[in-house]
Scaffold this motif. Structure first.
Motif, PDB file in Angstrom:
ATOM      1  N   GLY A   1       0.787  -1.224   0.000  1.00 36.27           N
ATOM      2  CA  GLY A   1       0.000   0.000   0.000  1.00 36.27           C
ATOM      3  C   GLY A   1       0.822   1.277   0.000  1.00 36.27           C
ATOM      4  N   GLN A   2       2.070   1.230  -0.434  1.00 37.13           N
ATOM      5  CA  GLN A   2       2.928   2.417  -0.440  1.00 37.13           C
ATOM      6  C   GLN A   2       2.617   3.300  -1.650  1.00 37.13           C
ATOM      7  N   LEU A   3       2.723   4.597  -1.449  1.00 35.13           N
ATOM      8  CA  LEU A   3       2.510   5.568  -2.515  1.00 35.13           C
ATOM      9  C   LEU A   3       3.817   6.287  -2.827  1.00 35.13           C
ATOM     10  N   LEU A   4       3.977   6.664  -4.089  1.00 32.76           N
ATOM     11  CA  LEU A   4       5.119   7.445  -4.538  1.00 32.76           C
ATOM     12  C   LEU A   4       4.589   8.788  -5.025  1.00 32.76           C
ATOM     13  N   GLU A   5       5.071   9.868  -4.419  1.00 35.00           N
ATOM     14  CA  GLU A   5       4.706  11.216  -4.849  1.00 35.00           C
ATOM     15  C   GLU A   5       5.873  11.784  -5.642  1.00 35.00           C
ATOM     16  N   ILE A   6       5.612  12.165  -6.867  1.00 31.69           N
ATOM     17  CA  ILE A   6       6.634  12.683  -7.771  1.00 31.69           C
ATOM     18  C   ILE A   6       6.383  14.168  -7.960  1.00 31.69           C
ATOM     19  N   GLU A   7       7.426  14.966  -7.721  1.00 33.82           N
ATOM     20  CA  GLU A   7       7.281  16.414  -7.879  1.00 33.82           C
ATOM     21  C   GLU A   7       8.423  16.949  -8.734  1.00 33.82           C
TER      22      GLU A   7
ATOM     23  N   ALA B   1       9.740  -1.531 -12.095  1.00 34.30           N
ATOM     24  CA  ALA B   1      10.345  -2.828 -12.374  1.00 34.30           C
ATOM     25  C   ALA B   1      11.397  -3.166 -11.320  1.00 34.30           C
ATOM     26  N   CYS B   2      11.627  -4.458 -11.165  1.00 33.16           N
ATOM     27  CA  CYS B   2      12.678  -5.009 -10.317  1.00 33.16           C
ATOM     28  C   CYS B   2      13.480  -5.978 -11.187  1.00 33.16           C
ATOM     29  N   PRO B   3      14.734  -6.269 -10.824  1.00 33.97           N
ATOM     30  CA  PRO B   3      15.546  -7.173 -11.639  1.00 33.97           C
ATOM     31  C   PRO B   3      14.914  -8.549 -11.865  1.00 33.97           C
ATOM     32  N   SER B   4      14.108  -9.026 -10.942  1.00 37.49           N
ATOM     33  CA  SER B   4      13.520 -10.364 -11.069  1.00 37.49           C
ATOM     34  C   SER B   4      12.255 -10.385 -11.926  1.00 37.49           C
ATOM     35  N   MET B   5      11.785  -9.225 -12.388  1.00 35.43           N
ATOM     36  CA  MET B   5      10.558  -9.151 -13.182  1.00 35.43           C
ATOM     37  C   MET B   5      10.888  -9.190 -14.675  1.00 35.43           C
ATOM     38  N   THR B   6       9.990  -9.779 -15.464  1.00 35.99           N
ATOM     39  CA  THR B   6      10.193  -9.826 -16.912  1.00 35.99           C
ATOM     40  C   THR B   6       9.481  -8.674 -17.632  1.00 35.99           C
ATOM     41  N   GLU B   7       8.516  -8.050 -16.976  1.00 31.16           N
ATOM     42  CA  GLU B   7       7.806  -6.905 -17.541  1.00 31.16           C
ATOM     43  C   GLU B   7       7.580  -5.855 -16.466  1.00 31.16           C
ATOM     44  N   ALA B   8       7.617  -4.602 -16.870  1.00 32.52           N
ATOM     45  CA  ALA B   8       7.332  -3.514 -15.942  1.00 32.52           C
ATOM     46  C   ALA B   8       5.835  -3.449 -15.663  1.00 32.52           C
ATOM     47  N   VAL B   9       5.489  -2.942 -14.487  1.00 31.02           N
ATOM     48  CA  VAL B   9       4.100  -2.653 -14.144  1.00 31.02           C
ATOM     49  C   VAL B   9       3.904  -1.167 -14.446  1.00 31.02           C
TER      50      VAL B   9
ATOM     51  N   THR C   1       0.832  11.512  -7.795  1.00 31.84           N
ATOM     52  CA  THR C   1       0.914  10.451  -6.797  1.00 31.84           C
ATOM     53  C   THR C   1       0.462   9.156  -7.435  1.00 31.84           C
ATOM     54  N   VAL C   2       1.252   8.103  -7.225  1.00 30.54           N
ATOM     55  CA  VAL C   2       0.982   6.809  -7.835  1.00 30.54           C
ATOM     56  C   VAL C   2       1.275   5.709  -6.818  1.00 30.54           C
ATOM     57  N   ALA C   3       0.497   4.630  -6.878  1.00 30.04           N
ATOM     58  CA  ALA C   3       0.712   3.492  -5.985  1.00 30.04           C
ATOM     59  C   ALA C   3       1.907   2.673  -6.469  1.00 30.04           C
ATOM     60  N   ILE C   4       2.795   2.338  -5.548  1.00 28.71           N
ATOM     61  CA  ILE C   4       3.890   1.425  -5.866  1.00 28.71           C
ATOM     62  C   ILE C   4       3.288   0.026  -5.895  1.00 28.71           C
ATOM     63  N   PRO C   5       3.474  -0.719  -6.974  1.00 29.09           N
ATOM     64  CA  PRO C   5       2.848  -2.044  -7.056  1.00 29.09           C
ATOM     65  C   PRO C   5       3.287  -2.962  -5.910  1.00 29.09           C
ATOM     66  N   ASP C   6       2.305  -3.590  -5.275  1.00 29.14           N
ATOM     67  CA  ASP C   6       2.624  -4.525  -4.190  1.00 29.14           C
ATOM     68  C   ASP C   6       3.549  -5.628  -4.678  1.00 29.14           C
ATOM     69  N   ARG C   7       3.402  -6.000  -5.931  1.00 29.45           N
ATOM     70  CA  ARG C   7       4.261  -7.029  -6.527  1.00 29.45           C
ATOM     71  C   ARG C   7       5.748  -6.654  -6.407  1.00 29.45           C
ATOM     72  N   CYS C   8       6.048  -5.368  -6.552  1.00 32.50           N
ATOM     73  CA  CYS C   8       7.433  -4.912  -6.410  1.00 32.50           C
ATOM     74  C   CYS C   8       7.894  -4.968  -4.956  1.00 32.50           C
ATOM     75  N   LEU C   9       6.969  -4.731  -4.041  1.00 31.18           N
ATOM     76  CA  LEU C   9       7.317  -4.724  -2.619  1.00 31.18           C
ATOM     77  C   LEU C   9       7.451  -6.126  -2.044  1.00 31.18           C
ATOM     78  N   GLU C  10       7.115  -7.148  -2.811  1.00 30.70           N
ATOM     79  CA  GLU C  10       7.336  -8.529  -2.385  1.00 30.70           C
ATOM     80  C   GLU C  10       8.779  -8.949  -2.635  1.00 30.70           C
TER      81      GLU C  10
END
Length: 106
Positions: free
Chosen positions: A25-31, A44-52, A64-73
């Motif tokens: 449930g983390q959010l990224l705020e870009i300014e 994306a993370c090194p272990s992923m084959t496609e970006a979210v 503001t955008v949600a960081i994908p939970d898949r990345c936080l795993e």
């Protein structure tokens, strides 16, 4: 509460403070002063084959955008690319690295 990526004029790459693995449930705020009104953020993370990919709106240079939970795993660093869409073309405007601290409980 969001983790903040502030881009001073002339800066296109930053590394943020680390997040913890499994902190969903983390959010990224870009300014950025020159942030387009509509952007895509590619995660994306090194272990992923496609970006979210998330599309979001920027208001007064802030998005503001949600960081994908898949990345936080993962235990690998997350890379987020802020992508500007201009009709049928696009380009990467900013790049963000987010270190991940592995959870000692897994």
């Amino acid at each position: 509460m969001a983790i903040k990526a502030l881009f001073p004029v002339g800066t296109t790459f930053i590394t943020l403070d680390a997040l913890y693995q499994w902190d969903y449930g983390q959010l990224l705020e870009i300014e950025a002063a020159s942030l387009p009104s509509i952007i895509e953020v590619h995660f994306a993370c090194p272990s992923m084959t496609e970006a979210v990919v998330h599309t979001c709106s920027a208001i007064n240079g802030i998005a503001t955008v949600a960081i994908p939970d898949r990345c936080l795993e993962q235990t690998h660093e997350i890379t987020a690319w802020v992508y500007e869409i201009d009709g049928s073309a696009g380009r990467t405007r900013y790049s963000i690295k987010i270190p991940i601290i592995a959870s000692p409980f897994y």
